[in-house]
Design a protein around this motif. Structure first.
Motif, PDB file in Angstrom:
ATOM      1  N   ILE A  26       0.838  -1.274  -0.002  1.00 44.38           N
ATOM      2  CA  ILE A  26      -0.050  -0.046  -0.055  1.00 44.38           C
ATOM      3  C   ILE A  26       0.852   1.208   0.024  1.00 44.38           C
ATOM      4  N   ARG A  27       2.108   1.102   0.510  1.00 45.59           N
ATOM      5  CA  ARG A  27       2.876   2.317   0.506  1.00 45.59           C
ATOM      6  C   ARG A  27       3.407   2.858  -0.716  1.00 45.59           C
ATOM      7  N   LYS A  28       3.247   1.980  -1.880  1.00 41.20           N
ATOM      8  CA  LYS A  28       3.474   2.278  -3.107  1.00 41.20           C
ATOM      9  C   LYS A  28       2.602   3.150  -3.757  1.00 41.20           C
ATOM     10  N   PHE A  29       1.112   3.182  -3.276  1.00 41.03           N
ATOM     11  CA  PHE A  29       0.188   3.907  -3.805  1.00 41.03           C
ATOM     12  C   PHE A  29      -0.090   5.475  -3.130  1.00 41.03           C
ATOM     13  N   VAL A  30       0.558   5.533  -1.744  1.00 43.48           N
ATOM     14  CA  VAL A  30       0.110   6.680  -0.982  1.00 43.48           C
ATOM     15  C   VAL A  30       1.388   7.455  -0.794  1.00 43.48           C
ATOM     16  N   PRO A  31       1.229   9.077  -1.227  1.00 39.68           N
ATOM     17  CA  PRO A  31       2.267   9.992  -1.203  1.00 39.68           C
ATOM     18  C   PRO A  31       2.865   9.974   0.421  1.00 39.68           C
ATOM     19  N   ASP A  32       4.365  10.260   0.232  1.00 43.00           N
ATOM     20  CA  ASP A  32       5.144  10.443   1.479  1.00 43.00           C
ATOM     21  C   ASP A  32       4.614  11.213   2.484  1.00 43.00           C
ATOM     22  N   ASP A  33       3.946  12.431   2.127  1.00 45.21           N
ATOM     23  CA  ASP A  33       3.457  13.305   3.090  1.00 45.21           C
ATOM     24  C   ASP A  33       2.206  12.681   3.909  1.00 45.21           C
ATOM     25  N   LEU A  34       1.668  11.479   3.545  1.00 49.31           N
ATOM     26  CA  LEU A  34       0.740  10.872   4.296  1.00 49.31           C
ATOM     27  C   LEU A  34       1.136   9.545   5.024  1.00 49.31           C
ATOM     28  N   GLU A  35       0.771   9.462   6.094  1.00 51.94           N
ATOM     29  CA  GLU A  35       1.080   8.290   7.089  1.00 51.94           C
ATOM     30  C   GLU A  35       0.173   7.359   7.041  1.00 51.94           C
ATOM     31  N   ILE A  36       0.596   6.184   6.505  1.00 51.93           N
ATOM     32  CA  ILE A  36      -0.292   5.084   6.455  1.00 51.93           C
ATOM     33  C   ILE A  36      -1.011   4.904   8.083  1.00 51.93           C
ATOM     34  N   ASP A  37      -2.278   4.743   8.042  1.00 47.44           N
ATOM     35  CA  ASP A  37      -3.251   4.581   9.445  1.00 47.44           C
ATOM     36  C   ASP A  37      -3.161   2.970   9.369  1.00 47.44           C
ATOM     37  N   LEU A  38      -2.980   2.263  10.755  1.00 47.52           N
ATOM     38  CA  LEU A  38      -2.859   0.959  10.872  1.00 47.52           C
ATOM     39  C   LEU A  38      -3.816   0.449  11.840  1.00 47.52           C
ATOM     40  N   PHE A  39      -4.626  -0.548  12.192  1.00 44.41           N
ATOM     41  CA  PHE A  39      -5.271  -1.007  13.078  1.00 44.41           C
ATOM     42  C   PHE A  39      -4.612  -2.491  13.429  1.00 44.41           C
ATOM     43  N   GLU A  40      -4.167  -2.273  14.805  1.00 40.60           N
ATOM     44  CA  GLU A  40      -3.273  -3.253  15.401  1.00 40.60           C
ATOM     45  C   GLU A  40      -2.183  -3.686  14.504  1.00 40.60           C
ATOM     46  N   GLY A  41      -1.372  -2.759  14.090  1.00 40.69           N
ATOM     47  CA  GLY A  41      -0.183  -2.752  13.062  1.00 40.69           C
ATOM     48  C   GLY A  41      -0.331  -3.110  11.904  1.00 40.69           C
ATOM     49  N   LYS A  42      -1.763  -3.144  11.316  1.00 47.98           N
ATOM     50  CA  LYS A  42      -1.735  -3.758   9.835  1.00 47.98           C
ATOM     51  C   LYS A  42      -2.588  -2.473   9.135  1.00 47.98           C
ATOM     52  N   PRO A  43      -2.091  -2.191   7.758  1.00 47.70           N
ATOM     53  CA  PRO A  43      -3.055  -1.423   6.895  1.00 47.70           C
ATOM     54  C   PRO A  43      -4.219  -2.328   6.296  1.00 47.70           C
ATOM     55  N   TRP A  44      -5.140  -1.419   5.829  1.00 47.12           N
ATOM     56  CA  TRP A  44      -6.240  -2.128   5.136  1.00 47.12           C
ATOM     57  C   TRP A  44      -6.717  -1.156   4.044  1.00 47.12           C
ATOM     58  N   VAL A  45      -7.084  -1.845   3.058  1.00 41.16           N
ATOM     59  CA  VAL A  45      -8.056  -1.217   1.955  1.00 41.16           C
ATOM     60  C   VAL A  45      -9.100  -1.554   1.797  1.00 41.16           C
ATOM     61  N   SER A  46     -10.191  -0.673   1.264  1.00 39.81           N
ATOM     62  CA  SER A  46     -11.425  -0.946   1.204  1.00 39.81           C
ATOM     63  C   SER A  46     -12.121  -0.793  -0.141  1.00 39.81           C
TER      64      SER A  46
END
Length: 245
Positions: free
Chosen positions: A43-63
């Motif tokens: 998921i980090r490949k698709f998100v600009p560096d200025d935004l932090e990936i939010d995690l739930f219990e240490g894991k990212p999600w996509v919907s």
């Protein structure tokens, strides 16, 4: 609910409403939510560096959210159905920016060409047109240009009287962030808490070649909602770090 009632329903929000006047009204109705836990490096490949990936219990999600947009209008104007009402599919992940949690769209498809053009011009969100057909308990879309296809046949079940922490984390988001070449745009939104229902997927076919590593035909969590009435504020622009140097 009236708009006044919506604005007075705030106990579920993670922060206060903006002080400024809201700018747009819209409804997000009959929504199917498909959620996947994904690998951080993907998921980090698709998100600009200025935004932090939010995690739930240490894991990212996509919907993937397939729904019907209705009654979109500016604050002081009525809605106009040929422009205001259309089916939409968005693929989103969960991010943080300026101490706020929100969503970041990897893709947004609309089922009406002129509505997509207008929405993209007004918001700078990545709208694109796809052929979308919606009938009772069936949602189908196709974009031949990108070879994207979606088919969902489903049956709505009982209402979830109590949501889990993960349910709330996935559903209750009150900001969205999108990037342009020079800025991160922030949009604040507000609505009552999503009513959520169980859903039984009778058939599912997801083909999004660009997101092969993120989406498959076995989502980790699913929801259905009858919808929410939404007020939205004008975008705020934050200069990207690379452009501050």
């Amino acid at each position: 609910m009236t708009i006044k009632e919506i604005l007075n329903t705030t106990g579920h929000r993670p922060w206060k409403l903006p002080a400024e006047r809201w700018k747009y009204y819209q409804e997000w109705n009959n929504a199917v939510f498909l959620h996947w836990q994904v690998a951080y490096e993907e998921i980090r490949k698709f998100v600009p560096d200025d935004l932090e990936i939010d995690l739930f219990e240490g894991k990212p999600w996509v919907s993937l959210v397939a729904f019907t947009m209705e009654k979109v209008r500016p604050r002081k104007l009525p809605s106009f159905s040929p422009l205001s009402d259309f089916d939409e599919i968005n693929i989103r992940t969960y991010v943080k920016h300026n101490n706020k949690t929100g969503v970041y769209f990897l893709s947004i498809e609309g089922g009406t060409k002129i509505s997509c053009q207008l929405a993209k011009a007004l918001s700078a969100l990545p709208y694109r047109y796809s052929k979308i057909e919606r009938r009772e308990n069936i949602y189908y879309s196709e974009n031949k240009q990108s070879n994207d296809k979606l088919k969902i046949i489903y049956q709505v079940g009982r209402e979830l009287k109590e949501k889990t922490e993960l349910d709330k984390w996935l559903l209750e988001r009150y900001a969205l962030f999108q990037d342009t070449q020079a800025s991160i745009n922030e949009f604040e939104i507000h609505h009552a808490e999503w009513p959520a229902f169980k859903i039984d997927l009778k058939e599912i076919k997801i083909e999004y070649p660009k997101f092969n590593e993120l989406l498959d035909n076995s989502p980790d969590r699913i929801h259905y909602s009858t919808g929410v009435q939404v007020v939205a504020w004008d975008r705020k622009k934050y200069t990207k770090l690379a452009h501050k140097l």
